[in-house]
Design a protein around this motif. Sequence first.
Motif, PDB file in Angstrom:
ATOM      1  N   GLY A  50     -32.229 -12.611 -14.897  1.00 56.32           N
ATOM      2  CA  GLY A  50     -31.327 -11.916 -15.471  1.00 56.32           C
ATOM      3  C   GLY A  50     -29.909 -12.892 -15.918  1.00 56.32           C
ATOM      4  N   ARG A  51     -29.844 -14.005 -15.557  1.00 63.54           N
ATOM      5  CA  ARG A  51     -28.667 -15.005 -15.929  1.00 63.54           C
ATOM      6  C   ARG A  51     -28.777 -15.357 -17.198  1.00 63.54           C
ATOM      7  N   ALA A  52     -27.871 -15.175 -17.963  1.00 65.50           N
ATOM      8  CA  ALA A  52     -27.700 -15.653 -19.455  1.00 65.50           C
ATOM      9  C   ALA A  52     -28.067 -17.045 -19.654  1.00 65.50           C
ATOM     10  N   VAL A  53     -28.719 -17.615 -20.819  1.00 66.63           N
ATOM     11  CA  VAL A  53     -28.883 -19.053 -20.979  1.00 66.63           C
ATOM     12  C   VAL A  53     -27.528 -19.635 -21.650  1.00 66.63           C
ATOM     13  N   GLU A  54     -26.746 -20.030 -21.149  1.00 65.78           N
ATOM     14  CA  GLU A  54     -25.461 -20.482 -21.607  1.00 65.78           C
ATOM     15  C   GLU A  54     -25.767 -22.018 -22.156  1.00 65.78           C
ATOM     16  N   ASP A  55     -25.051 -22.100 -23.384  1.00 60.86           N
ATOM     17  CA  ASP A  55     -25.320 -23.244 -24.188  1.00 60.86           C
ATOM     18  C   ASP A  55     -26.857 -23.906 -24.409  1.00 60.86           C
ATOM     19  N   GLY A  56     -27.714 -22.974 -24.672  1.00 63.91           N
ATOM     20  CA  GLY A  56     -28.993 -23.145 -24.939  1.00 63.91           C
ATOM     21  C   GLY A  56     -29.279 -23.566 -26.419  1.00 63.91           C
ATOM     22  N   LYS A  57     -30.146 -24.440 -26.710  1.00 61.70           N
ATOM     23  CA  LYS A  57     -30.230 -24.741 -28.069  1.00 61.70           C
ATOM     24  C   LYS A  57     -31.345 -23.944 -28.829  1.00 61.70           C
ATOM     25  N   ILE A  58     -31.010 -23.370 -30.038  1.00 63.37           N
ATOM     26  CA  ILE A  58     -31.573 -22.508 -30.723  1.00 63.37           C
ATOM     27  C   ILE A  58     -32.153 -23.299 -31.898  1.00 63.37           C
ATOM     28  N   THR A  59     -33.172 -23.455 -32.293  1.00 68.72           N
ATOM     29  CA  THR A  59     -33.810 -23.973 -33.616  1.00 68.72           C
ATOM     30  C   THR A  59     -34.565 -22.749 -34.231  1.00 68.72           C
ATOM     31  N   VAL A  60     -34.291 -22.501 -35.812  1.00 67.07           N
ATOM     32  CA  VAL A  60     -35.118 -21.678 -36.354  1.00 67.07           C
ATOM     33  C   VAL A  60     -36.006 -22.515 -37.480  1.00 67.07           C
ATOM     34  N   VAL A  61     -37.289 -22.117 -37.371  1.00 62.66           N
ATOM     35  CA  VAL A  61     -37.975 -22.958 -38.318  1.00 62.66           C
ATOM     36  C   VAL A  61     -39.018 -21.894 -39.133  1.00 62.66           C
ATOM     37  N   ASP A  62     -39.396 -22.524 -40.020  1.00 69.39           N
ATOM     38  CA  ASP A  62     -40.180 -21.789 -41.032  1.00 69.39           C
ATOM     39  C   ASP A  62     -41.749 -21.553 -40.661  1.00 69.39           C
ATOM     40  N   SER A  63     -42.490 -21.076 -41.613  1.00 71.50           N
ATOM     41  CA  SER A  63     -44.053 -21.096 -41.305  1.00 71.50           C
ATOM     42  C   SER A  63     -44.643 -22.656 -41.426  1.00 71.50           C
ATOM     43  N   ASN A  64     -44.083 -23.692 -41.713  1.00 75.75           N
ATOM     44  CA  ASN A  64     -44.355 -24.778 -41.954  1.00 75.75           C
ATOM     45  C   ASN A  64     -43.740 -25.731 -40.787  1.00 75.75           C
ATOM     46  N   GLU A  65     -43.138 -25.245 -39.772  1.00 75.66           N
ATOM     47  CA  GLU A  65     -42.167 -25.851 -38.793  1.00 75.66           C
ATOM     48  C   GLU A  65     -41.262 -26.755 -39.187  1.00 75.66           C
ATOM     49  N   GLU A  66     -40.805 -26.342 -40.470  1.00 79.29           N
ATOM     50  CA  GLU A  66     -39.718 -27.130 -41.066  1.00 79.29           C
ATOM     51  C   GLU A  66     -38.232 -26.460 -40.489  1.00 79.29           C
ATOM     52  N   ALA A  67     -37.307 -27.200 -39.846  1.00 82.71           N
ATOM     53  CA  ALA A  67     -36.412 -26.532 -39.269  1.00 82.71           C
ATOM     54  C   ALA A  67     -35.197 -26.023 -40.536  1.00 82.71           C
ATOM     55  N   LEU A  68     -34.848 -24.807 -40.252  1.00 85.07           N
ATOM     56  CA  LEU A  68     -33.888 -24.147 -41.153  1.00 85.07           C
ATOM     57  C   LEU A  68     -32.445 -24.330 -40.826  1.00 85.07           C
ATOM     58  N   LEU A  69     -32.322 -24.079 -39.327  1.00 85.50           N
ATOM     59  CA  LEU A  69     -30.955 -24.090 -38.640  1.00 85.50           C
ATOM     60  C   LEU A  69     -30.971 -24.430 -37.325  1.00 85.50           C
ATOM     61  N   GLU A  70     -29.762 -24.635 -36.591  1.00 77.40           N
ATOM     62  CA  GLU A  70     -29.806 -25.103 -35.276  1.00 77.40           C
ATOM     63  C   GLU A  70     -28.332 -24.677 -34.759  1.00 77.40           C
ATOM     64  N   GLY A  71     -28.343 -24.113 -33.494  1.00 73.14           N
ATOM     65  CA  GLY A  71     -27.231 -23.574 -33.117  1.00 73.14           C
ATOM     66  C   GLY A  71     -27.178 -23.607 -31.356  1.00 73.14           C
ATOM     67  N   ARG A  72     -26.113 -22.923 -30.822  1.00 70.63           N
ATOM     68  CA  ARG A  72     -26.248 -22.754 -29.330  1.00 70.63           C
ATOM     69  C   ARG A  72     -25.844 -21.574 -28.867  1.00 70.63           C
ATOM     70  N   THR A  73     -26.627 -21.102 -27.998  1.00 69.47           N
ATOM     71  CA  THR A  73     -26.138 -19.675 -27.228  1.00 69.47           C
ATOM     72  C   THR A  73     -24.710 -19.886 -26.712  1.00 69.47           C
ATOM     73  N   ASN A  74     -23.946 -18.670 -26.528  1.00 69.67           N
ATOM     74  CA  ASN A  74     -22.705 -18.414 -26.039  1.00 69.67           C
ATOM     75  C   ASN A  74     -22.647 -18.413 -24.458  1.00 69.67           C
ATOM     76  N   LYS A  75     -21.707 -18.078 -23.980  1.00 67.74           N
ATOM     77  CA  LYS A  75     -21.718 -17.800 -22.228  1.00 67.74           C
ATOM     78  C   LYS A  75     -22.581 -16.622 -22.163  1.00 67.74           C
ATOM     79  N   GLU A  76     -22.725 -15.683 -22.951  1.00 65.52           N
ATOM     80  CA  GLU A  76     -23.531 -14.353 -22.667  1.00 65.52           C
ATOM     81  C   GLU A  76     -24.959 -14.616 -23.091  1.00 65.52           C
ATOM     82  N   GLY A  77     -25.171 -15.687 -23.513  1.00 58.76           N
ATOM     83  CA  GLY A  77     -26.807 -16.097 -23.957  1.00 58.76           C
ATOM     84  C   GLY A  77     -27.169 -15.564 -25.355  1.00 58.76           C
TER      85      GLY A  77
END
Length: 112
Positions: A50-77
């Motif tokens: 149940g602990r939140a993932v703090e500062d986890g790396k998020i990567t969003v990719v399309d159907s070709n696995e091409e990265a569209l954007l990146e970001g980080r989770t906050n203290k609440e995940g």
Amino acid sequence: MTIKSPKLLLLLSMIVLFTLQAGTALAHKVNIFAYIEGVTVYTESYFPDGRAVEDGKITVVDSNEEALLEGRTNKEGLFSFAIPKKEDLVIILDAGMGHKTRFKLKKSTFGE
């Protein structure tokens, strides 16, 4: 205490081994959930306890696995972003130390 029975010793050894393996398997599990409101995708990331993932790396990719954007989770995940493309997307969470998972967001959930 001395265990004299080889069968009992084997049984206890197997119990310890299975317990350690289960702990290792759970140690690398992480969860991500995503939903859409309007033109924004909201994500929630957390560990099995149940602990939140703090500062986890998020990567969003399309159907070709091409990265569209990146970001980080906050203290609440939490992490949110505007829909970058109206097609199937995959949201990848990397919480570090082998904790990684993916969430597929179907184009059909975007609405009009």
